[in-house]
Design a protein around this motif. Structure first.
Motif, PDB file in Angstrom:
ATOM      1  N   THR A 125      -6.664  10.006  -3.067  1.00  0.00           N
ATOM      2  CA  THR A 125      -6.077  10.092  -4.010  1.00  0.00           C
ATOM      3  C   THR A 125      -6.577  10.316  -5.615  1.00  0.00           C
ATOM      4  OG1 THR A 125      -5.258   7.483  -4.169  1.00  0.00           O
ATOM      5  CG2 THR A 125      -4.346   8.516  -2.515  1.00  0.00           C
ATOM      6  N   ARG A 166       0.698  -1.395   0.285  1.00  0.00           N
ATOM      7  CA  ARG A 166       0.315   0.402  -0.267  1.00  0.00           C
ATOM      8  C   ARG A 166       1.175   1.388  -0.102  1.00  0.00           C
ATOM      9  NH1 ARG A 166      -4.267   1.315   4.810  1.00  0.00           N
ATOM     10  NH2 ARG A 166      -1.911   0.949   5.986  1.00  0.00           N
ATOM     11  N   THR A 167       2.080   1.458   0.735  1.00  0.00           N
ATOM     12  CA  THR A 167       2.530   2.178   1.351  1.00  0.00           C
ATOM     13  C   THR A 167       3.167   3.275  -0.394  1.00  0.00           C
ATOM     14  OG1 THR A 167       3.762   2.216   3.624  1.00  0.00           O
ATOM     15  CG2 THR A 167       4.400   3.187   1.867  1.00  0.00           C
ATOM     16  N   LEU A 193      -7.177   4.241  -0.358  1.00  0.00           N
ATOM     17  CA  LEU A 193      -6.251   5.732  -1.557  1.00  0.00           C
ATOM     18  C   LEU A 193      -7.295   6.388  -2.017  1.00  0.00           C
ATOM     19  CD1 LEU A 193      -4.029   2.617  -3.799  1.00  0.00           C
ATOM     20  CD2 LEU A 193      -3.040   4.841  -1.731  1.00  0.00           C
ATOM     21  N   SER A 247       1.170   7.146  -6.266  1.00  0.00           N
ATOM     22  CA  SER A 247      -0.379   8.250  -6.697  1.00  0.00           C
ATOM     23  C   SER A 247      -0.056   9.513  -6.119  1.00  0.00           C
ATOM     24  CB  SER A 247      -1.215   8.092  -5.463  1.00  0.00           C
ATOM     25  OG  SER A 247      -1.072   8.952  -4.190  1.00  0.00           O
ATOM     26  N   THR A 248       1.574  10.143  -5.662  1.00  0.00           N
ATOM     27  CA  THR A 248       1.768  12.291  -5.693  1.00  0.00           C
ATOM     28  C   THR A 248       2.124  12.096  -6.885  1.00  0.00           C
ATOM     29  OG1 THR A 248       3.960  10.944  -5.012  1.00  0.00           O
ATOM     30  CG2 THR A 248       1.760  11.586  -3.039  1.00  0.00           C
ATOM     31  N   TYR A 262       2.228   2.421  -3.684  1.00  0.00           N
ATOM     32  CA  TYR A 262       0.730   3.220  -4.153  1.00  0.00           C
ATOM     33  C   TYR A 262       1.097   4.118  -3.930  1.00  0.00           C
ATOM     34  CZ  TYR A 262       1.421  -1.282  -7.272  1.00  0.00           C
ATOM     35  OH  TYR A 262       2.089  -1.620  -7.852  1.00  0.00           O
ATOM     36  N   GLN A 263       0.210   4.653  -2.097  1.00  0.00           N
ATOM     37  CA  GLN A 263       0.231   5.740  -1.919  1.00  0.00           C
ATOM     38  C   GLN A 263       1.636   7.006  -2.550  1.00  0.00           C
ATOM     39  OE1 GLN A 263       0.257   4.565   2.192  1.00  0.00           O
ATOM     40  NE2 GLN A 263      -1.653   5.159   2.385  1.00  0.00           N
ATOM     41  N   GLU A 264       2.868   6.486  -2.882  1.00  0.00           N
ATOM     42  CA  GLU A 264       3.808   7.272  -2.961  1.00  0.00           C
ATOM     43  C   GLU A 264       3.810   7.170  -4.699  1.00  0.00           C
ATOM     44  OE1 GLU A 264       7.184   5.342  -1.554  1.00  0.00           O
ATOM     45  OE2 GLU A 264       6.900   5.729   0.040  1.00  0.00           O
TER      46      GLU A 264
END
Length: 234
Positions: A174, A145-146, A171, A152-153, A148-150
């Motif tokens: 995002t 998850r982390t 997410l 997503s920026t 894809y969170q990154e």
């Protein structure tokens, strides 16, 4: 063309690996590459020659070369992603490119995660384009998850495929789109990236879990094959 058809098509082609070494070092590489559709030949070097190296040919055409030590360090489990990205660029990235379009018969999750990181790193460095990633289970997504969170920026158009969805949709704040009903795609672990420009960074990983918990599949930097993979999803 479906993912299954793509894997079958690539499996019908074979690359040739030639090991140049002053001893029988090639036998160790043959064991390490036994799960791929590769022909491995050995060429003897004089004992006074420099370190052993490996040449890859595809259809008779030279694809690249790497030292035998660097190739074995990548192939010997557990595969570890170098912390130094410059080191990755100098050594291990060429391994991914040399083994491009060769079907692997058996990799474990750690080895597949290392390969996934290479593709995700390409997407991160490019910062644009589109990325589709499929996870067979929600817990497999949670473990990444982390990442894809990154991602997503960035300006990448990201689509995630997770059977049944994820708890709380982490997410939701995002632009990432989550797909939860995906039919045949749910059988595969996949990452597809299109750089949205020249195609030089395009790449794909497609893997199917076997009964023993290992994976069969391929990774590729071939633009036409990456396009086929996107077509299979979209």
């Amino acid at each position: 063309m479906s993912f299954g058809q793509i894997l079958s098509d690539v499996a019908s082609r074979e690359k040739r690996v030639i090991v140049y070494a002053p001893d029988d070092s090639g036998s160790e590489l043959a064991d390490a590459l036994a799960t791929r559709n590769l022909t491995i030949d050995h060429r003897q070097l004089p004992a006074i020659s420099s370190e052993a190296f490996v040449v890859v040919r595809d259809g008779g055409e030279f694809q690249g070369a790497i030292s035998l030590a660097d190739l074995l360090s990548f192939l010997t489990p557990p595969i570890r992603r170098p912390e130094d990205l410059d080191s990755l660029a100098r050594k291990h990235r060429i391994v991914y490119e040399l083994l491009d379009d060769t079907v692997f018969v058996s990799l474990d999750r750690r080895q597949l995660l290392a390969t996934s990181r290479e593709l995700e790193d390409r997407a991160w460095r490019t910062g644009r384009g589109r990325l589709h990633a499929g996870f067979q289970r929600a817990d497999a997504f949670e473990a990444q998850r982390t990442v894809y969170q990154e991602l997503s920026t960035t300006d990448i158009d990201i689509h995630l495929y997770v059977p049944g969805g994820v708890d709380g949709d982490p997410l939701s704040d995002t632009s990432v789109r989550l797909h939860t009903e995906n039919g045949e795609l749910d059988r595969y672990w996949f990452i597809l990236f299109d750089d949205g420009d020249s195609g030089a960074q395009n790449c794909a990983l497609i893997a199917r879990e076997t009964d023993d918990g290992r994976y069969q599949g391929l990774w590729t930097y071939n633009e036409a094959l990456v396009a086929e993979a996107f077509n299979a999803v979209e």
